[in-house]
Design a protein around this motif. Structure first.
Motif, PDB file in Angstrom:
ATOM      1  N   ALA A 108      34.765   7.231 115.940  1.00  0.00           N
ATOM      2  CA  ALA A 108      35.186   6.435 115.174  1.00  0.00           C
ATOM      3  C   ALA A 108      34.953   6.574 113.572  1.00  0.00           C
ATOM      4  CB  ALA A 108      35.118   4.788 115.342  1.00  0.00           C
ATOM      5  N   LEU A 109      36.042   6.444 112.787  1.00  0.00           N
ATOM      6  CA  LEU A 109      35.621   6.436 111.191  1.00  0.00           C
ATOM      7  C   LEU A 109      35.829   4.972 110.540  1.00  0.00           C
ATOM      8  CD1 LEU A 109      37.479   9.889 110.248  1.00  0.00           C
ATOM      9  CD2 LEU A 109      34.992   9.304 110.561  1.00  0.00           C
ATOM     10  N   GLN A 110      36.774   4.265 111.253  1.00  0.00           N
ATOM     11  CA  GLN A 110      37.033   2.991 110.759  1.00  0.00           C
ATOM     12  C   GLN A 110      37.413   1.994 111.879  1.00  0.00           C
ATOM     13  OE1 GLN A 110      36.368   0.214 108.786  1.00  0.00           O
ATOM     14  NE2 GLN A 110      36.848   1.586 107.167  1.00  0.00           N
ATOM     15  N   VAL A 111      37.152   0.732 111.921  1.00  0.00           N
ATOM     16  CA  VAL A 111      37.613  -0.406 112.822  1.00  0.00           C
ATOM     17  C   VAL A 111      37.981  -1.429 112.182  1.00  0.00           C
ATOM     18  CG1 VAL A 111      36.517  -1.803 114.544  1.00  0.00           C
ATOM     19  CG2 VAL A 111      35.791   0.805 114.331  1.00  0.00           C
ATOM     20  N   ILE A 112      39.159  -1.895 112.410  1.00  0.00           N
ATOM     21  CA  ILE A 112      39.903  -2.983 111.610  1.00  0.00           C
ATOM     22  C   ILE A 112      40.345  -3.930 112.786  1.00  0.00           C
ATOM     23  CG2 ILE A 112      42.006  -3.752 110.457  1.00  0.00           C
ATOM     24  CD1 ILE A 112      41.939  -0.811 109.247  1.00  0.00           C
ATOM     25  N   ASP A 113      40.166  -5.214 112.535  1.00  0.00           N
ATOM     26  CA  ASP A 113      40.550  -6.233 113.492  1.00  0.00           C
ATOM     27  C   ASP A 113      42.210  -6.311 113.557  1.00  0.00           C
ATOM     28  OD1 ASP A 113      41.007  -8.741 114.750  1.00  0.00           O
ATOM     29  OD2 ASP A 113      40.169 -10.030 113.354  1.00  0.00           O
ATOM     30  N   ALA A 114      42.400  -6.152 114.758  1.00  0.00           N
ATOM     31  CA  ALA A 114      43.954  -5.969 115.213  1.00  0.00           C
ATOM     32  C   ALA A 114      44.775  -7.042 114.751  1.00  0.00           C
ATOM     33  CB  ALA A 114      44.186  -5.402 116.515  1.00  0.00           C
ATOM     34  N   GLY A 115      44.059  -8.339 114.503  1.00  0.00           N
ATOM     35  CA  GLY A 115      44.843  -9.589 114.579  1.00  0.00           C
ATOM     36  C   GLY A 115      45.642  -9.426 113.211  1.00  0.00           C
ATOM     37  N   ALA A 116      45.034  -9.089 112.154  1.00  0.00           N
ATOM     38  CA  ALA A 116      45.859  -8.903 110.935  1.00  0.00           C
ATOM     39  C   ALA A 116      45.653  -7.385 110.472  1.00  0.00           C
ATOM     40  CB  ALA A 116      45.318  -9.713 109.721  1.00  0.00           C
ATOM     41  N   GLY A 117      45.119  -6.581 111.092  1.00  0.00           N
ATOM     42  CA  GLY A 117      44.581  -5.059 110.616  1.00  0.00           C
ATOM     43  C   GLY A 117      46.077  -4.357 110.447  1.00  0.00           C
ATOM     44  N   LEU A 118      46.812  -4.424 111.515  1.00  0.00           N
ATOM     45  CA  LEU A 118      48.051  -3.637 111.500  1.00  0.00           C
ATOM     46  C   LEU A 118      49.039  -3.959 110.323  1.00  0.00           C
ATOM     47  CD1 LEU A 118      48.659  -2.955 115.310  1.00  0.00           C
ATOM     48  CD2 LEU A 118      47.954  -1.259 113.754  1.00  0.00           C
ATOM     49  N   GLN A 119      49.137  -5.262 110.396  1.00  0.00           N
ATOM     50  CA  GLN A 119      50.040  -5.918 109.276  1.00  0.00           C
ATOM     51  C   GLN A 119      49.706  -5.457 107.924  1.00  0.00           C
ATOM     52  OE1 GLN A 119      50.812  -9.912 109.722  1.00  0.00           O
ATOM     53  NE2 GLN A 119      52.034 -10.047 107.722  1.00  0.00           N
ATOM     54  N   GLN A 120      48.043  -5.741 107.726  1.00  0.00           N
ATOM     55  CA  GLN A 120      47.644  -5.492 106.557  1.00  0.00           C
ATOM     56  C   GLN A 120      47.651  -3.871 106.136  1.00  0.00           C
ATOM     57  OE1 GLN A 120      46.641  -7.836 104.521  1.00  0.00           O
ATOM     58  NE2 GLN A 120      45.959  -6.395 102.990  1.00  0.00           N
ATOM     59  N   MET A 121      47.360  -3.195 107.204  1.00  0.00           N
ATOM     60  CA  MET A 121      47.399  -1.613 106.851  1.00  0.00           C
ATOM     61  C   MET A 121      48.812  -1.228 106.459  1.00  0.00           C
ATOM     62  SD  MET A 121      46.723   1.355 109.642  1.00  0.00           S
ATOM     63  CE  MET A 121      48.035   0.833 110.838  1.00  0.00           C
ATOM     64  N   ARG A 122      49.834  -1.598 107.177  1.00  0.00           N
ATOM     65  CA  ARG A 122      51.223  -1.328 106.784  1.00  0.00           C
ATOM     66  C   ARG A 122      51.503  -1.721 105.471  1.00  0.00           C
ATOM     67  NH1 ARG A 122      52.398  -3.156 112.148  1.00  0.00           N
ATOM     68  NH2 ARG A 122      52.555  -1.371 113.757  1.00  0.00           N
ATOM     69  N   LEU A 123      51.047  -3.020 105.058  1.00  0.00           N
ATOM     70  CA  LEU A 123      51.367  -3.546 103.652  1.00  0.00           C
ATOM     71  C   LEU A 123      50.458  -2.768 102.391  1.00  0.00           C
ATOM     72  CD1 LEU A 123      52.559  -5.844 101.881  1.00  0.00           C
ATOM     73  CD2 LEU A 123      50.267  -7.447 102.485  1.00  0.00           C
ATOM     74  N   GLN A 124      49.526  -2.387 102.967  1.00  0.00           N
ATOM     75  CA  GLN A 124      48.667  -1.514 101.771  1.00  0.00           C
ATOM     76  C   GLN A 124      49.529  -0.112 101.792  1.00  0.00           C
ATOM     77  OE1 GLN A 124      46.003  -2.767 100.066  1.00  0.00           O
ATOM     78  NE2 GLN A 124      46.288  -0.844  99.033  1.00  0.00           N
ATOM     79  N   GLN A 125      49.956   0.545 102.924  1.00  0.00           N
ATOM     80  CA  GLN A 125      50.643   1.724 102.686  1.00  0.00           C
ATOM     81  C   GLN A 125      51.779   1.673 101.974  1.00  0.00           C
ATOM     82  OE1 GLN A 125      51.221   2.675 106.896  1.00  0.00           O
ATOM     83  NE2 GLN A 125      49.338   3.756 107.275  1.00  0.00           N
ATOM     84  N   LEU A 126      52.505   0.453 102.276  1.00  0.00           N
ATOM     85  CA  LEU A 126      53.995  -0.029 101.513  1.00  0.00           C
ATOM     86  C   LEU A 126      53.614   0.064  99.905  1.00  0.00           C
ATOM     87  CD1 LEU A 126      56.863  -0.322 100.948  1.00  0.00           C
ATOM     88  CD2 LEU A 126      56.111  -2.900 101.632  1.00  0.00           C
ATOM     89  N   ARG A 127      52.386  -0.888  99.713  1.00  0.00           N
ATOM     90  CA  ARG A 127      52.206  -1.113  98.294  1.00  0.00           C
ATOM     91  C   ARG A 127      51.503   0.534  97.509  1.00  0.00           C
ATOM     92  NH1 ARG A 127      48.001  -5.720  96.141  1.00  0.00           N
ATOM     93  NH2 ARG A 127      47.730  -5.074  94.034  1.00  0.00           N
ATOM     94  N   ASN A 128      51.007   0.916  98.311  1.00  0.00           N
ATOM     95  CA  ASN A 128      50.518   2.493  97.644  1.00  0.00           C
ATOM     96  C   ASN A 128      51.566   3.248  97.266  1.00  0.00           C
ATOM     97  OD1 ASN A 128      47.920   1.435  97.933  1.00  0.00           O
ATOM     98  ND2 ASN A 128      47.609   2.815  99.666  1.00  0.00           N
ATOM     99  N   ARG A 129      52.825   3.014  98.239  1.00  0.00           N
ATOM    100  CA  ARG A 129      53.927   4.046  97.934  1.00  0.00           C
ATOM    101  C   ARG A 129      54.751   3.429  96.657  1.00  0.00           C
ATOM    102  NH1 ARG A 129      58.651   3.465 100.589  1.00  0.00           N
ATOM    103  NH2 ARG A 129      57.708   2.459 102.286  1.00  0.00           N
ATOM    104  N   LEU A 130      54.888   2.097  96.639  1.00  0.00           N
ATOM    105  CA  LEU A 130      55.771   1.452  95.585  1.00  0.00           C
ATOM    106  C   LEU A 130      55.088   1.830  94.272  1.00  0.00           C
ATOM    107  CD1 LEU A 130      57.121  -1.660  97.379  1.00  0.00           C
ATOM    108  CD2 LEU A 130      58.221   0.589  96.970  1.00  0.00           C
ATOM    109  N   GLU A 131      53.635   1.490  94.475  1.00  0.00           N
ATOM    110  CA  GLU A 131      52.842   1.773  93.307  1.00  0.00           C
ATOM    111  C   GLU A 131      52.973   3.263  92.692  1.00  0.00           C
ATOM    112  OE1 GLU A 131      48.194   0.207  91.477  1.00  0.00           O
ATOM    113  OE2 GLU A 131      48.597   0.453  93.632  1.00  0.00           O
ATOM    114  N   ALA A 132      52.793   4.156  93.759  1.00  0.00           N
ATOM    115  CA  ALA A 132      52.885   5.575  93.237  1.00  0.00           C
ATOM    116  C   ALA A 132      54.404   5.851  92.750  1.00  0.00           C
ATOM    117  CB  ALA A 132      52.703   6.401  94.426  1.00  0.00           C
ATOM    118  N   GLU A 133      55.530   5.097  93.057  1.00  0.00           N
ATOM    119  CA  GLU A 133      56.856   5.112  92.354  1.00  0.00           C
ATOM    120  C   GLU A 133      56.855   4.633  90.694  1.00  0.00           C
ATOM    121  OE1 GLU A 133      60.054   3.940  94.658  1.00  0.00           O
ATOM    122  OE2 GLU A 133      59.140   4.773  96.809  1.00  0.00           O
ATOM    123  N   GLY A 134      55.831   3.670  90.564  1.00  0.00           N
ATOM    124  CA  GLY A 134      55.819   3.108  89.431  1.00  0.00           C
ATOM    125  C   GLY A 134      56.204   1.774  89.372  1.00  0.00           C
ATOM    126  N   LEU A 135      56.894   1.192  90.268  1.00  0.00           N
ATOM    127  CA  LEU A 135      57.637  -0.360  90.492  1.00  0.00           C
ATOM    128  C   LEU A 135      56.654  -1.294  90.092  1.00  0.00           C
ATOM    129  CD1 LEU A 135      59.507   1.239  92.151  1.00  0.00           C
ATOM    130  CD2 LEU A 135      59.678  -0.714  93.699  1.00  0.00           C
TER     131      LEU A 135
END
Length: 384
Positions: A108-135
């Motif tokens: 294991a390299l990282q452990v995230i609480d699944a209660g909010a972990g998956l949602q937070q992970m997807r949100l962060q990925q979306l944020r990173n992608r939109l930020e890279a687009e300059g939005l």
């Protein structure tokens, strides 16, 4: 083909345990899909080792499958969340085979609480992608119009936010035209409904600014405003957008892409228009300053005119004195040169009949009559 060795017959193609284990290890650890993988499960066992490593097991609660995991000592300080018995977690790691026991495990390299972990992970990925687009670039953000006359509002017509916005706008800037584009602001239908409401405002074309609002609620109720469809609709909107989504603590991705983020509907309405009473007070203050400035300028000019008048009067008086003195001097000089004054001293002037002044006795003849001018009158005489 079999070979005989004592009473045993071993096929020539048989693998040793080490060989088959090494082969499986190589297949497992070189598979690109398994080199870095997310795994979801409940922590069914937890065993901190005396050498500092952390061993635990993940179990699929529905099907009962188990996966052994390990967090090496050097990696534990980087964990977002430490595994806890009975907790559902999301683990990022790579699969490895332990040859001595013939078992595979997840490093294991990282452990995230699944209660909010998956949602937070997807949100962060979306944020990173939109930020890279300059939005979220600040240079994209447009200023709000200083004195808008028509304002559009996208919110639920039945929510408290709509009432708060109407009341605030009426108090601050009476006479505005406020257009409501109703939308569902919570639940699965919210993203499509909000996008459609924004499109209606753009198609109408009257509004100068748009308020996207929702009343306060739980964080989960505001999840719709992290939907990519809403984010892109706000980013592509033709007029400035200000959000008032009723949550002070968290910032949605829609807040980040909006031109202005005001957090609450009331604050959004307060930002979108100035306070008319404050404008009136400021206007009166500017008028007073203008009046004072003009009055000060006039006072300066009056002072300047007074100074010029004094200088002119003094200059004219000086010139008058000079001319008076000159006239007196010329008068005295004229008095000295006045023939009448000479006559008063006892002298006389002799004139011929044609008015010629006799300057020499050669100018007259015996028997000729001449006129003698004296200070007190004239004498008519005859030269003998």
């Amino acid at each position: 083909m079999f070979s005989s060795s004592g009473n045993s017959s071993i096929p020539e193609t048989a693998f040793s345990i080490t060989a088959i284990t090494s082969y499986i290890k190589n297949l497992l650890e070189t598979n690109e899909l398994l080199q870095l993988v997310w795994v979801v499960g409940e922590v069914s066992s937890l065993n901190p080792h005396r050498n500092g490593h952390l061993y635990f097991s993940l179990q699929d609660s529905q099907r009962g499958a188990t996966l052994n995991c390990v967090v090496w000592n050097r990696q534990q300080s980087r964990l977002t969340h430490r595994p806890e018995l009975g907790k559902k977690v999301v683990v990022l790691g790579s699969l490895q085979l332990y040859p001595q026991q013939g078992k595979y495990q997840l490093s294991a390299l990282q452990v995230i609480d699944a209660g909010a972990g998956l949602q937070q992970m997807r949100l962060q990925q979306l944020r990173n992608r939109l930020e890279a687009e300059g939005l979220f670039d600040p240079t994209r953000k447009r200023p709000l119009p200083p004195h808008p006359q028509t304002i559009a509002v996208v919110t639920s017509p039945n929510g408290a936010a709509w009432g708060d916005i109407q009341r605030t706008l009426k108090q601050r800037y009476p006479g505005l035209r406020v257009l409501l584009s109703p939308a569902t602001v919570q639940g699965e239908q919210a993203p499509a409904s909000i996008v459609a409401a924004i499109k209606r405002i753009e198609k109408d074309g009257r509004a100068e600014v748009l308020i996207l609002a929702r009343g306060g609620g739980a964080v989960e109720d505001l999840a719709s405003f992290n939907d990519e469809r809403i984010i892109r609709a706000v980013a592509e909107c033709k007029i400035p957008v200000i959000t008032g989504l009723g949550h002070e603590r968290d910032e949605s991705l829609t807040d980040l892409v909006a031109d202005i983020c005001a957090h609450t509907p009331t604050a959004a309405a307060a930002k979108v228009v100035p306070n008319l009473a404050e404008l009136y007070t400021a206007h009166r203050y500017r008028l007073q300053r203008l009046y004072d400035s003009v009055e000060n300028k006039c006072e300066q000019k009056r002072n300047n005119l007074e100074q010029l008048r004094d200088r002119l009067v003094r200059g004219m008086q000086t010139r008058l004195n000079q001319e008076t003195e000159r006239c007196r001097y010329l008068g005295e000089k004229l008095s000295v040169l006045d023939p009448q004054a000479v006559l008063k001293r006892g002298y006389a002037v002799v004139q011929l009949d044609d008015g010629t002044i006799v300057r020499s006795i050669d100018s007259v003849k015996v028997g000729e009559e001449v006129t003698i001018l004296l200070a007190g009158g004239r004498l008519r005489v005859k030269v003998i």
